[in-house]
Design a protein around this motif. Structure first.
Motif, short mmCIF file in Angstrom:
data_model
loop_
_atom_site.label_atom_id
_atom_site.label_comp_id
_atom_site.label_asym_id
_atom_site.label_seq_id
_atom_site.Cartn_x
_atom_site.Cartn_y
_atom_site.Cartn_z
N ALA A 39 68.27 18.50 39.04
CA ALA A 39 68.40 18.68 40.57
C ALA A 39 69.46 17.71 40.50
O ALA A 39 69.78 18.48 41.68
N VAL A 40 70.28 17.16 40.13
CA VAL A 40 71.29 16.40 40.58
C VAL A 40 72.38 17.50 40.22
O VAL A 40 73.03 17.52 41.10
N ILE A 41 72.49 17.80 39.05
CA ILE A 41 73.20 18.62 38.81
C ILE A 41 73.52 20.27 39.71
O ILE A 41 74.01 20.65 40.19
N TYR A 42 72.05 20.54 39.65
CA TYR A 42 72.10 21.93 40.85
C TYR A 42 72.67 21.63 42.36
O TYR A 42 73.10 22.54 43.05
N LEU A 43 72.20 20.93 42.42
CA LEU A 43 72.60 20.22 44.22
C LEU A 43 74.10 20.00 43.94
O LEU A 43 74.13 20.59 45.11
N VAL A 44 74.92 19.59 43.24
CA VAL A 44 76.05 19.35 42.95
C VAL A 44 77.01 20.98 43.00
O VAL A 44 78.06 20.96 44.00
N ILE A 45 76.20 21.44 42.24
CA ILE A 45 77.51 22.66 42.06
C ILE A 45 76.84 23.40 42.92
O ILE A 45 77.53 24.03 43.46
N ALA A 46 75.71 23.45 43.72
CA ALA A 46 74.85 23.75 44.97
C ALA A 46 75.96 23.83 46.48
O ALA A 46 77.33 24.89 46.97
N LEU A 47 77.11 22.38 46.34
CA LEU A 47 77.85 22.01 47.28
C LEU A 47 79.27 22.76 46.96
O LEU A 47 79.56 22.86 47.84
N ILE A 48 79.23 22.32 46.46
CA ILE A 48 80.59 22.79 45.39
C ILE A 48 81.42 24.34 45.59
O ILE A 48 81.77 24.42 46.37
N THR A 49 80.02 24.98 45.21
CA THR A 49 79.74 26.74 45.37
C THR A 49 80.46 26.95 46.51
O THR A 49 81.13 28.14 47.01
N SER A 50 79.76 26.45 47.46
CA SER A 50 79.24 26.90 49.16
C SER A 50 81.01 26.58 49.49
O SER A 50 81.18 26.79 50.19
N THR A 51 81.53 25.93 49.39
CA THR A 51 82.25 25.05 49.85
C THR A 51 83.54 25.69 49.24
O THR A 51 84.40 26.10 50.43
N LEU A 52 83.50 26.46 48.75
CA LEU A 52 85.00 26.50 47.87
C LEU A 52 84.66 28.38 47.78
O LEU A 52 86.00 29.09 48.17
N VAL A 53 83.59 28.91 47.63
CA VAL A 53 83.39 30.06 47.64
C VAL A 53 82.83 30.99 48.42
O VAL A 53 81.82 30.30 49.24
N PRO A 54 83.39 31.65 49.84
CA PRO A 54 82.54 32.20 50.83
C PRO A 54 80.93 32.92 50.35
O PRO A 54 80.77 33.46 49.64
N THR A 55 79.83 32.75 51.24
CA THR A 55 79.03 33.36 51.44
C THR A 55 79.01 34.37 50.98
O THR A 55 77.81 35.19 50.42
N ASP A 56 79.68 35.41 51.61
CA ASP A 56 79.57 37.31 51.24
C ASP A 56 80.22 37.52 49.83
O ASP A 56 79.61 38.31 48.86
N THR A 57 80.54 36.53 49.20
CA THR A 57 81.82 37.21 47.99
C THR A 57 80.69 36.32 46.88
O THR A 57 80.33 37.19 45.83
N LEU A 58 79.80 35.05 47.33
CA LEU A 58 79.10 34.79 46.30
C LEU A 58 77.69 35.88 45.90
O LEU A 58 77.46 36.05 44.81
N ALA A 59 77.49 36.22 47.58
CA ALA A 59 75.70 37.39 47.61
C ALA A 59 76.58 39.06 46.35
O ALA A 59 75.41 38.55 45.76
N GLU A 60 77.53 38.15 46.39
CA GLU A 60 77.70 39.94 45.75
C GLU A 60 77.85 39.79 44.37
O GLU A 60 77.39 40.91 43.25
N SER A 61 77.48 38.95 43.83
CA SER A 61 78.08 38.64 42.21
C SER A 61 77.02 37.87 41.75
O SER A 61 76.13 37.00 41.65
N ASP A 62 76.86 38.64 39.86
CA ASP A 62 76.14 38.22 39.33
C ASP A 62 76.77 36.76 37.62
O ASP A 62 76.17 36.88 37.57
N GLY A 63 77.86 36.70 38.79
CA GLY A 63 78.47 35.24 38.13
C GLY A 63 79.35 34.92 38.98
O GLY A 63 80.30 34.04 38.48
N PRO A 64 77.88 34.01 39.64
CA PRO A 64 78.50 33.02 40.97
C PRO A 64 79.61 31.42 39.80
O PRO A 64 80.60 31.41 41.11
#
Length: 466
Positions: free
Chosen positions: A261-286
């Motif tokens: 849970a900690v790993i997933y949440l930390v990665i979610a925070l980092i991912t959303s902060t660094l990469v725009p949501t629209d770009t993430l939504a289009e990728s299967d290699g986020p």
């Protein structure tokens, strides 16, 4: 330390035959739990979850883990009470004694393994592979996905010697990839040494999909994010091979789920902060996008190889589990016995391997990765809801040994929450119910054929997964 073994008290003539060897202590069990949960979801579906919820990517993962923790307490009570391999079908059968219901639960678990493996095949043929072979791979990604499943079937047919110690190595490789994301991501955010092409924005962490209400955005995204709990059911099947499971399981399972849970949440925070949501939504290699943004100097091919290894490991485990369940159901004569045919040379259940592989190929050829992930979570949520109810029903069944007992409100809330996220109220589209219904319908047809032609009506639920 001497190896302990279980004893089969039901051996013919009262003889005591050796059972499964008790080889798993607290550390090995912890690695198994962590390794079984980590995998395809975080590597491939994080972007799809972001596409449903918006920038607040961490919220659905947090909600999914809360729901999972509630169900975990139910599993802990049942594992401590009945320390046998078998999982959900065993508990449901002990609670209700309805053979058809037990079969449906077992078949649902099997189907969740197939849909999970199919989503892993989609992930394997996507952005990670493209980073290694070039953009041209996108035009024949469906061929790669089918080839990936056929390769898994070949490995499954040949026979895979599963080793708990090998699982430690595989888990370490998966954790290495996630550690790269976390360390490089945190360093980039704290020092500003990220790619000049990105503009980190912590404000995205509180942004929700503007096309709907925040509540619907969270519930629909959580319905997909629950796919992160694939493997949760598998760990329960190790109870019979665990030393002192009544005491070992609670700590290992809860600690393992906390770590993931900690790993997933930390990665979610980092991912959303660094990469725009629209770009993430289009990728299967986020996560590759995160590495490129945080550490553009790091070889994308190397990280993509780690990611491909992670999704391959997840897919192989799930296809092994699925074919084993089909074989177990055939051995117990609740589906036609032809599914239990074993190859004379390889000694592997080739018909069940062929059956599960064909379903996976059809799914991967006709559905998107998000549909496969959502269907997996739907099947598991239904199973978990029934397991939570089973805990309450089995309270009347007393055992002599001491075991963990969850507060009554926990399975009640667990059943209600699982049922909610499995229902249309969570924002699930009707297509997911159609897919799940077709898969379960296939099982019901085989059940009916077996019933009409005099198949076995009684069976041992504990043997379905063997």
């Amino acid at each position: 330390m001497a190896n302990e073994t279980t004893v089969n008290d039901n051996a013919p003539g009262g003889a005591q035959e050796p059972g499964l060897k008790k080889v798993m202590g607290p550390k090995l069990l912890l690695f198994f739990v962590v390794g079984d949960i980590l995998g395809t979801t975080i590597y491939s579906l994080t972007g799809k979850v972001a596409g449903k919820v918006g920038g607040a990517l961490w919220v659905p993962f947090l909600v999914a883990f809360v729901v999972a923790f509630l169900t975990a307490f139910s599993y802990l009570e049942l594992v401590g009470k009945y320390p046998k391999a078998g999982g959900a079908p065993l508990y449901v059968h002990k609670a209700f004694g309805v053979h058809f219901l037990t079969f449906v639960i077992a078949f649902a678990v099997m189907c969740s393994g197939i849909t999970s493996a199919a989503s892993a095949a989609q992930a394997f043929s996507g952005d990670y592979l493209e980073a290694i072979l070039g953009e041209g791979v996108a035009s024949w990604s469906w061929v790669v996905a089918i080839g990936f499943l056929l390769l898994l079937a070949a490995v499954n047919f040949r026979g895979v010697g599963e080793s708990v110690k090998a699982n430690v190595v595989l888990t370490c490789v998966e954790l290495t990839g996630l550690a790269i994301v976390i360390v490089f991501g945190l360093v980039a955010l704290l020092t500003g040494t990220h790619s000049p092409d990105v503009d980190p924005d912590p404000g995205r962490l509180l942004q929700f999909d503007t096309d709907t209400t925040p509540l619907v955005a969270i519930t629909s995204a959580t319905a997909l994010a629950f796919f992160a709990m694939v493997g949760f059911e598998d760990s329960v099947n190790m109870a019979e091979e665990t030393k002192n499971p009544s005491k070992t399981f609670p700590r290992a399972l809860l600690l393992g789920m906390t770590i993931t849970a900690v790993i997933y949440l930390v990665i979610a925070l980092i991912t959303s902060t660094l990469v725009p949501t629209d770009t993430l939504a289009e990728s299967d290699g986020p996560l590759l996008l995160v590495v490129k943004a945080a550490a553009p100097w790091f070889p994308p091919i190397l990280f993509s190889l780690i990611a491909l290894f992670a999704v391959t490991n997840t897919a192989l485990i799930n296809m092994l589990m699925a074919s084993r369940l089909v074989y177990g159901m055939s051995e117990e004569r609740i589906i036609p016995r032809q599914f239990g045919l074993v190859h004379r040379t390889r000694r592997t259940p080739w018909v069940s391997i062929l059956f599960t592989s064909i379903i996976a190929v059809v799914l991967v050829s006709s559905l998107e990765i998000s549909d496969l992930g959502s269907t997996t979570s739907l099947l598991l949520l239904v199973v978990f809801a029934v397991v939570n109810v089973s805990v309450l029903v089995l309270r009347k069944d007393k055992v002599e040994h001491e075991h963990f007992k969850a507060p009554t409100w926990v399975p009640v809330l667990g059943a209600l929450s699982c049922a909610f996220f499995a229902s249309p109220l969570s924002g699930r589209p009707a297509t997911e119910y159609v897919i799940a219904g077709i898969l379960l319908g296939i099982g019901v047809i085989f059940w009916g054929i077996n019933f009409l032609f005099g198949g076995k009506k009684e069976f041992d639920a504990a043997k379905l997964g063997k």
